[in-house]
Design a protein around this motif. Structure first.
Motif, mmCIF file in Angstrom:
data_model
loop_
_atom_site.group_PDB
_atom_site.id
_atom_site.type_symbol
_atom_site.label_atom_id
_atom_site.label_comp_id
_atom_site.label_asym_id
_atom_site.label_seq_id
_atom_site.Cartn_x
_atom_site.Cartn_y
_atom_site.Cartn_z
ATOM 1 N N ARG A 273 -24.837 24.309 -46.117
ATOM 2 C CA ARG A 273 -23.480 24.616 -45.611
ATOM 3 C C ARG A 273 -23.078 26.037 -46.025
ATOM 4 O O ARG A 273 -22.502 26.787 -45.226
ATOM 5 N N LEU A 274 -23.346 26.376 -47.263
ATOM 6 C CA LEU A 274 -23.001 27.716 -47.761
ATOM 7 C C LEU A 274 -23.777 28.780 -46.996
ATOM 8 O O LEU A 274 -23.221 29.795 -46.581
ATOM 9 N N ASN A 275 -25.050 28.544 -46.805
ATOM 10 C CA ASN A 275 -25.892 29.509 -46.104
ATOM 11 C C ASN A 275 -25.401 29.734 -44.668
ATOM 12 O O ASN A 275 -25.245 30.865 -44.219
ATOM 13 N N GLU A 276 -25.122 28.619 -43.993
ATOM 14 C CA GLU A 276 -24.623 28.675 -42.616
ATOM 15 C C GLU A 276 -23.290 29.419 -42.536
ATOM 16 O O GLU A 276 -23.086 30.260 -41.672
ATOM 17 N N ALA A 277 -22.390 29.063 -43.453
ATOM 18 C CA ALA A 277 -21.048 29.642 -43.427
ATOM 19 C C ALA A 277 -21.085 31.143 -43.672
ATOM 20 O O ALA A 277 -20.350 31.907 -43.048
ATOM 21 N N MET A 278 -21.964 31.585 -44.565
ATOM 22 C CA MET A 278 -22.016 33.019 -44.865
ATOM 23 C C MET A 278 -22.722 33.811 -43.778
ATOM 24 O O MET A 278 -22.424 34.970 -43.561
ATOM 25 N N LYS A 279 -23.674 33.172 -43.105
ATOM 26 C CA LYS A 279 -24.443 33.902 -42.107
ATOM 27 C C LYS A 279 -23.808 33.861 -40.724
ATOM 28 O O LYS A 279 -24.218 34.580 -39.834
ATOM 29 N N SER A 305 -30.038 26.075 -57.310
ATOM 30 C CA SER A 305 -31.500 25.962 -57.317
ATOM 31 C C SER A 305 -32.015 25.413 -55.982
ATOM 32 O O SER A 305 -33.076 25.829 -55.511
ATOM 33 N N GLU A 306 -31.257 24.516 -55.345
ATOM 34 C CA GLU A 306 -31.644 24.034 -54.006
ATOM 35 C C GLU A 306 -31.583 25.179 -52.989
ATOM 36 O O GLU A 306 -32.408 25.276 -52.082
ATOM 37 N N PHE A 307 -30.586 26.033 -53.160
ATOM 38 C CA PHE A 307 -30.403 27.168 -52.251
ATOM 39 C C PHE A 307 -31.631 28.073 -52.302
ATOM 40 O O PHE A 307 -32.205 28.443 -51.279
ATOM 41 N N LYS A 308 -32.037 28.403 -53.519
ATOM 42 C CA LYS A 308 -33.187 29.302 -53.720
ATOM 43 C C LYS A 308 -34.463 28.682 -53.147
ATOM 44 O O LYS A 308 -35.254 29.339 -52.474
ATOM 45 N N ARG A 309 -34.636 27.375 -53.415
ATOM 46 C CA ARG A 309 -35.836 26.671 -52.955
ATOM 47 C C ARG A 309 -35.903 26.655 -51.417
ATOM 48 O O ARG A 309 -36.943 26.888 -50.823
ATOM 49 N N GLN A 310 -34.759 26.394 -50.801
ATOM 50 C CA GLN A 310 -34.721 26.229 -49.345
ATOM 51 C C GLN A 310 -34.709 27.559 -48.590
ATOM 52 O O GLN A 310 -35.326 27.705 -47.555
ATOM 53 N N TYR A 316 -26.660 33.942 -55.199
ATOM 54 C CA TYR A 316 -26.006 35.155 -55.699
ATOM 55 C C TYR A 316 -26.250 36.338 -54.749
ATOM 56 O O TYR A 316 -25.319 37.030 -54.343
ATOM 57 N N GLN A 317 -27.510 36.542 -54.370
ATOM 58 C CA GLN A 317 -27.844 37.658 -53.468
ATOM 59 C C GLN A 317 -27.205 37.471 -52.092
ATOM 60 O O GLN A 317 -26.755 38.431 -51.464
ATOM 61 N N THR A 318 -27.165 36.220 -51.635
ATOM 62 C CA THR A 318 -26.601 35.937 -50.318
ATOM 63 C C THR A 318 -25.098 36.211 -50.305
ATOM 64 O O THR A 318 -24.565 36.785 -49.350
ATOM 65 N N ILE A 319 -24.414 35.834 -51.386
ATOM 66 C CA ILE A 319 -22.971 36.130 -51.503
ATOM 67 C C ILE A 319 -22.765 37.641 -51.522
ATOM 68 O O ILE A 319 -21.899 38.178 -50.831
ATOM 69 N N ALA A 320 -23.603 38.336 -52.322
ATOM 70 C CA ALA A 320 -23.476 39.794 -52.447
ATOM 71 C C ALA A 320 -23.654 40.477 -51.092
ATOM 72 O O ALA A 320 -22.997 41.483 -50.791
ATOM 73 N N GLU A 321 -24.512 39.908 -50.265
ATOM 74 C CA GLU A 321 -24.815 40.532 -48.981
ATOM 75 C C GLU A 321 -23.756 40.237 -47.910
ATOM 76 O O GLU A 321 -23.480 41.072 -47.064
ATOM 77 N N HIS A 322 -23.174 39.035 -47.943
ATOM 78 C CA HIS A 322 -22.327 38.612 -46.825
ATOM 79 C C HIS A 322 -20.829 38.607 -47.097
ATOM 80 O O HIS A 322 -20.043 38.236 -46.229
#
Length: 339
Positions: A273-279, A305-310, A316-322
């Motif tokens: 959900r976080l990945n989708e929402a940020m992208k 840790s699930e985020f990194k694995r998937q 952290y990097q994804t938040i920094a980027e988006h």
């Protein structure tokens, strides 16, 4: 020996009838905590020309909810005004929403988010589905109690008044919190019956007997359902998620998929959900805020840790980027570090 007994103690926790979910927070109580000092620093930050958002963020994102409450108490004593009102006046936009969220307990915050999703014209079905379908029994019991305290209304009545059809039936069944507690005894016969019933109510027939799906998915314990979905594959040519997509559409489909994803791996659901929402175009900051605020004292470390694995890169990097600005700094602080 102490370690072994501690480990055994944790084991009995999860199987003594009531399952106590271990916590994996990123936000923990600050050591050497001085609420009066924090309150004075926040007041100075608010009074600074142009507002010192950084100090407010540093303090509120690195204290537990119980500590934030103490800061609020000291602030009122010292500044003679309510901290929430002061924050509303000093901050704006996504940063304001995040900080005000942190001033509520997890259950209060979720109750407020549910209320907001049903307020006024049009329902925010996405928020409703995310909260109701991803929370476990204990969390929903807390949310219902707090909702009643805060809004003097029953959550069930509000959900019933704001949704319709099978979607309403499913949400109400979940809000009624009739889910079985996990048991030490694995009932293979019941697992097989439920798997067959799910198949016969859906893929096997023309049309879908949604009520059977709702009953099984809203009343069985999570460990039982995990085994049911596994067994289901021996009856159906499709797995449970594929079957849902074939059988139902719209909000009902989204709700069932959310349930199954959370039964299988709740932290992975939040990570996705976080990945989708940020992208998504124009990052869905409301979704990001809601997950970060509501999970930071619960299981955000595990979501990380699930985020990194998937997604092969860190949250952290994804938040920094988006994201950007003070809002980004606050999210990174709640995230609690890079992986």
């Amino acid at each position: 020996m102490a370690l072994v007994s501690e480990f055994l103690g944790q084991l009995t926790l999860s199987y003594g009838g009531q399952e106590v979910e271990p916590r994996f927070p990123t936000v923990v109580p600050a050591r050497d905590f001085d609420p009066a000092k924090d309150a004075a620093r926040i007041e100075t930050a608010i009074k600074t020309k142009g507002v010192d958002e950084q100090t407010i963020t540093d303090i509120l994102t690195r204290r537990s909810y119980a500590q934030r409450k103490d800061i609020g108490f000291e602030y009122e004593r010292f500044a003679k005004k309510d901290l929430v009102v002061a924050l509303k006046g000093a901050l704006s936009g996504s940063l304001e929403a995040l900080m005000l969220g942190l001033m509520k307990s997890t259950a209060q915050y979720e109750a407020s988010e549910l209320k907001a999703s049903m307020k006024g014209l049009g329902t925010d079905e996405e928020a409703l589905i995310e909260i109701v379908c991803s929370r476990n029994n204990d969390e929903l019991v807390d949310i219902k109690k707090v909702y009643k305290d805060m809004f003097k209304k029953d959550l069930e009545k509000d959900v019933a008044g704001d949704t319709s059809g099978d979607f309403a039936k499913l949400l109400l069944a979940l809000v009624q919190t009739k889910r079985d507690e996990p048991s030490n005894v694995i009932d293979y016969e019941k697992i097989d019956d439920d798997a067959r019933s799910l198949y016969e109510a859906g893929v096997k027939r023309k049309g879908t007997d949604v009520v059977t799906w709702i009953t099984i998915m809203s009343q069985r314990s999570v460990p039982h359902l995990q085994k049911v979905f596994d067994r289901y594959k021996s009856y159906s040519p499709y797995n449970m998620k594929e079957s849902i997509t074939k059988e139902v559409k719209g909000d009902l489909e989204k709700s069932f998929l959310t349930l199954v994803e959370c039964f299988e791996n709740r932290q992975l659901y939040f990570a996705n959900r976080l990945n989708e929402a940020m992208k998504s175009k124009g990052a869905k900051e409301k979704v990001v805020t809601r997950i970060m605020v509501s999970r930071c004292e619960v299981d955000l470390m595990k979501i990380r840790s699930e985020f990194k694995r998937q997604h092969k890169r860190s949250l952290y990097q994804t938040i920094a980027e988006h994201t950007k600005g003070d809002y980004q700094k606050a999210l990174l602080s709640l995230c609690g570090g890079d992986d």
